[in-house]
Design a protein around this motif. Structure first.
Motif, mmCIF file in Angstrom:
data_model
loop_
_atom_site.group_PDB
_atom_site.id
_atom_site.type_symbol
_atom_site.label_atom_id
_atom_site.label_comp_id
_atom_site.label_asym_id
_atom_site.label_seq_id
_atom_site.Cartn_x
_atom_site.Cartn_y
_atom_site.Cartn_z
ATOM 1 N N VAL A 132 0.929 -1.356 0.006
ATOM 2 C CA VAL A 132 0.016 -0.024 0.040
ATOM 3 C C VAL A 132 1.083 1.368 -0.131
ATOM 4 C CG1 VAL A 132 -1.753 1.165 1.153
ATOM 5 C CG2 VAL A 132 -1.649 -1.251 1.354
ATOM 6 N N ARG A 133 0.473 2.332 -0.679
ATOM 7 C CA ARG A 133 1.072 3.431 -0.671
ATOM 8 C C ARG A 133 -0.023 4.750 -0.193
ATOM 9 N NH1 ARG A 133 2.736 4.357 -5.813
ATOM 10 N NH2 ARG A 133 5.063 3.674 -5.204
ATOM 11 N N TRP A 134 0.413 5.282 0.774
ATOM 12 C CA TRP A 134 -0.187 6.566 1.365
ATOM 13 C C TRP A 134 0.432 7.737 1.377
ATOM 14 C CZ3 TRP A 134 0.329 9.969 4.998
ATOM 15 C CH2 TRP A 134 -0.680 10.533 5.831
ATOM 16 N N THR A 135 -0.220 8.697 0.721
ATOM 17 C CA THR A 135 0.559 9.995 0.552
ATOM 18 C C THR A 135 -0.447 11.062 1.102
ATOM 19 O OG1 THR A 135 1.310 9.200 -1.510
ATOM 20 C CG2 THR A 135 1.451 11.499 -1.383
ATOM 21 N N SER A 136 0.114 12.165 1.570
ATOM 22 C CA SER A 136 -0.651 13.526 2.209
ATOM 23 C C SER A 136 0.392 14.632 2.188
ATOM 24 C CB SER A 136 -1.378 13.013 3.524
ATOM 25 O OG SER A 136 -2.133 14.134 3.876
ATOM 26 N N GLU A 137 -0.471 15.719 2.164
ATOM 27 C CA GLU A 137 0.281 17.033 2.187
ATOM 28 C C GLU A 137 -0.019 17.608 3.651
ATOM 29 O OE1 GLU A 137 -0.516 19.203 -1.163
ATOM 30 O OE2 GLU A 137 0.691 18.263 -2.523
ATOM 31 N N GLU A 175 -4.253 10.259 0.118
ATOM 32 C CA GLU A 175 -4.454 9.142 -1.106
ATOM 33 C C GLU A 175 -3.885 7.969 -0.642
ATOM 34 O OE1 GLU A 175 -2.492 10.874 -4.388
ATOM 35 O OE2 GLU A 175 -4.062 12.381 -4.858
ATOM 36 N N VAL A 176 -4.647 6.856 -1.210
ATOM 37 C CA VAL A 176 -4.182 5.549 -1.108
ATOM 38 C C VAL A 176 -4.283 4.636 -2.204
ATOM 39 C CG1 VAL A 176 -4.760 3.578 0.509
ATOM 40 C CG2 VAL A 176 -5.088 5.726 1.513
ATOM 41 N N GLU A 177 -3.159 3.878 -2.318
ATOM 42 C CA GLU A 177 -3.276 2.951 -3.446
ATOM 43 C C GLU A 177 -2.508 1.829 -3.406
ATOM 44 O OE1 GLU A 177 -1.104 4.627 -7.034
ATOM 45 O OE2 GLU A 177 -0.108 6.057 -5.740
ATOM 46 N N SER A 178 -2.791 0.765 -4.165
ATOM 47 C CA SER A 178 -2.105 -0.585 -4.030
ATOM 48 C C SER A 178 -0.802 -0.506 -4.809
ATOM 49 C CB SER A 178 -2.816 -1.705 -4.694
ATOM 50 O OG SER A 178 -3.900 -1.904 -3.836
ATOM 51 N N ILE A 179 0.331 -1.078 -4.244
ATOM 52 C CA ILE A 179 1.329 -1.238 -5.032
ATOM 53 C C ILE A 179 2.261 -2.729 -4.616
ATOM 54 C CG2 ILE A 179 2.201 1.348 -4.698
ATOM 55 C CD1 ILE A 179 3.787 0.547 -2.265
ATOM 56 N N THR A 180 3.092 -2.888 -5.522
ATOM 57 C CA THR A 180 3.828 -4.259 -5.260
ATOM 58 C C THR A 180 4.955 -3.862 -4.382
ATOM 59 O OG1 THR A 180 2.976 -5.086 -7.218
ATOM 60 C CG2 THR A 180 4.945 -6.168 -6.437
ATOM 61 N N ARG A 181 5.484 -4.639 -3.277
ATOM 62 C CA ARG A 181 6.397 -4.163 -2.379
ATOM 63 C C ARG A 181 6.763 -5.566 -2.003
ATOM 64 N NH1 ARG A 181 8.277 -0.411 1.346
ATOM 65 N NH2 ARG A 181 9.054 -1.205 3.225
#
Length: 627
Positions: free
Chosen positions: A151-156, A162-168
């Motif tokens: 999961v990638r979580w991003t905020s200012e 914002e939240v989206e799926s990723i391969t980790r």
């Protein structure tokens, strides 16, 4: 999962501005908070892997890595701990004070749930990253899930994230801070290492950074691909006392207590014998806001062989020392210790007794120190924590004598800081008892009519004004062979301090006043158990006292305020036969009204409340208009 834009919880929106502008006056705290969270994530994995070893995947060595990129202007804090799935990222990073710890515990059952009370809470620590960053990216994958479940979580740090799926591929979490334009000072290996050394040196996990070496050919510092620990990776309490500075002790205290001030005192010892353990205990300089909550969990963390077990092991410290912070590291307890086992274990009982004695020893050292500055520290401690320490008088029979030497009171000779030993040392020749009075406030105690004869003869009286004092007195009967006696209970007996002439005068006054006393008893038969001539009053016309064994008026008022029923008992009215107002009673046409006024005034003087104020006012007005 496609990219989603979600809103922060309302409380997060309100607090982000506070966090970034007010909560931390020292910007470098952000790294302490994020490294601490990374360490907590590793602790969670270690705990959960006790029953599910497969969660370690192919990386059994837990660690935290800190790196920076000057070109991208980012700082990354990476851990290979428990990690988060998509739902947890949304919930824990978008909600204040919900780090995943509480959710983590709710999934455990039975004894395991009780064991897991230990894991640290997140609070506002994560959001401290916005002190130096205008954007934070979190990339994470929960241990035991597939690489594509990352999961990638991003905020200012404004209203949305914002939240989206990723391969980790790796489990754990990366927190990536995109620095503000004015925060370039943190893009330095030296700066980051110094912060870690200052705040996080005690963390038992290795905190790694890339080696930074001088390249003679290029004439500049070059970052290598090799990673090396920048902390001692040894828990502070396991190190020798001679290797730890007072500043390091203070910083560790702030880390575990979330206090901003240095501790008042601390003790660090390794105990060997029937139980083997290390204790590092702190007494705070200021009382926490929840000090008066007796149900609050204790502040002592339990480790077993340096494995974090419990965050609030109340079994290790008595309730009256709930303000103590610190760490206990046992070599004997099992790793899967439950709270029930803590209550029953002989080893835990030995640890509790040892820690209690050590804390009391710290306080005794301050209270009896030759240095006035150290004694002043104890005086400051007593102002904030004295009321709580008094609880121990009735709860800790083993240390009863030590606690009675530590308690402090106000008295008619000094408004604070009077010990029982001080009082006994100043007792009058021939004085056999320690006199005290309880009241709702210092002013009410100091001005009580019951003190008049004692003040006249220069006899010191302790002024007990804390709510806990009445309860404490039910367990504190004597000190140094001297019994404690309330000046507001029973007939006052000064023994040899009252000369024969005074006794004879009092007896003659009582005999001459007998007819008036009988009329007073009849007029006040529903309000007073008895009416008698007093020997304790000098300037006041009357006062109320209760008989020995009855509930004091002060305790009765406190019980009523708490919604409890106080035992029913009538007070005794004592009158001063030499007072002009009392002398006017004989033959007065308003005898009954004047009798009730005397009673009501005595009740008001001791801090009581009138059941019928309107009638009292009517009686006073009637007397005033008849003059």
């Amino acid at each position: 999962m496609d990219k989603q834009t979600l809103s922060f919880q309302a409380e997060v929106k309100q607090i982000l501005h506070l966090v970034t502008h007010s909560l931390y006056s020292n910007k470098e705290i952000f790294l302490r908070e994020l490294v601490s969270n990374a360490s907590d994530a590793c602790d969670k994995l270690r705990f959960e892997a006790l029953n599910h070893a497969e969660l370690y995947e192919d990386a059994p060595n837990l660690e935290v890595r800190v790196s920076f990129d000057k070109d991208a202007r980012t700082i990354t804090i990476r851990d290979n701990g428990i990690g988060m799935n998509a739902e947890e990222a949304v919930s824990h990073l978008g909600t204040i004070a919900k780090s995943g710890t509480r959710e983590f515990m709710s999934k455990l059952e039975g004894d395991q749930k009780k064991d897991a009370q230990l894991i640290g809470q997140f609070g506002v620590g994560f959001y401290s990253g916005f002190i130096v960053a205008d954007r934070i990216t979190v990339e994470t994958r929960r241990a035991g899930t597939k690489p594509e479940d990352g999961v990638r979580w991003t905020s200012e740090g404004s209203g949305d994230f914002e939240v989206e799926s990723i391969t980790r591929a790796e489990r754990g979490t990366d927190v990536i801070l995109h620095l503000r334009a004015e925060e370039d000072e943190f893009l330095s290996a030296w700066k980051l290492k110094s912060i870690i050394g200052k705040y996080s040196d005690h963390i038992s996990l290795p905190i790694l950074m890339q080696k930074d070496e001088w390249d003679a050919e290029a004439q500049k510092q070059v970052t290598k691909d090799e990673w090396a620990p920048v902390n001692k990776a040894a828990a502070l309490w396991t190190r020798s006392k001679s290797d730890i500075t007072p500043e390091q002790y203070a910083e560790f205290y702030k880390q575990i207590s979330y206090d901003t001030e240095a501790p008042l005192a601390y003790t660090h010892n390794r105990v060997e014998g029937r139980s083997e353990y290390t204790q590092l205990l702190y007494v705070p300089a200021k009382a926490p806001f929840d000090l008066w909550n007796r149900d609050k969990r204790g502040g002592v963390k339990l480790y077993v062989k340096r494995v974090f077990i419990m965050d609030d092991a109340e079994a290790l410290m008595p309730v009256y020392l709930r303000f103590v912070k610190g760490v206990i590291d046992s070599a004997d307890l099992p790793l899967n210790v439950s709270r029930e086992l803590l209550q029953e274990s002989r080893d835990v009982k030995a640890i509790r007794e040892g820690c209690t004695k050590r804390v009391l020893g710290m306080l005794e050292s301050l209270a009896n120190h030759e240095d006035e500055a150290e004694r002043a520290k104890y005086a400051a401690f007593w102002k904030d924590f004295g009321t709580v320490l008094k609880e121990g008088i009735g709860e800790d029979h083993t240390n009863h004598e030590r606690l009675t030497k530590l308690v402090r009171f106000a008295s008619t000779h000094a408004e604070e800081g009077v010990s029982l030993a001080d009082y006994v040392g100043r007792m009058k020749e021939g004085q056999e008892v320690i006199y005290y009075i309880t009241a709702d406030s210092l002013a009410a105690a100091k001005n009580s009519p019951q003190l008049e004869i004692f003040r006249k003869k220069g006899i010191e009286v302790l002024l007990l004004i804390d709510r806990v004092d009445e309860w404490m007195l039910s367990h504190l009967y004597e000190f140094d062979g001297k019994s404690l006696q309330s000046v507001a209970k029973g007939a006052v007996d000064l023994g040899s301090l009252q000369d024969e002439a005074e006794k004879k005068q009092a007896e003659e006054a009582a005999e001459a006043f007998k007819p008036v006393l009988e009329r007073l008893k009849e007029a006040l038969k529903d309000r007073a158990k008895d009416v008698r001539v007093t020997t304790r009053l000098v300037d006041s016309p009357a006062c109320l006292v209760v008989e020995e064994g009855d509930v004091s008026a002060h305790l009765s008022r406190m019980l009523k305020q708490a919604g409890q029923t106080a035992p029913k008992s009538l007070p005794t009215l004592e009158v001063n036969a030499e007072h002009v107002l009392v002398k006017r009673l004989d033959g007065n046409a308003h005898f009954d009204d004047l009798a009730h006024i005397l009673f009501d005034q005595a009740l008001l003087a001791e801090g009581g409340q009138l059941e019928d104020p309107a009638t009292y006012v009517r009686r006073v007005n009637a007397l005033l208009t008849s003059v």
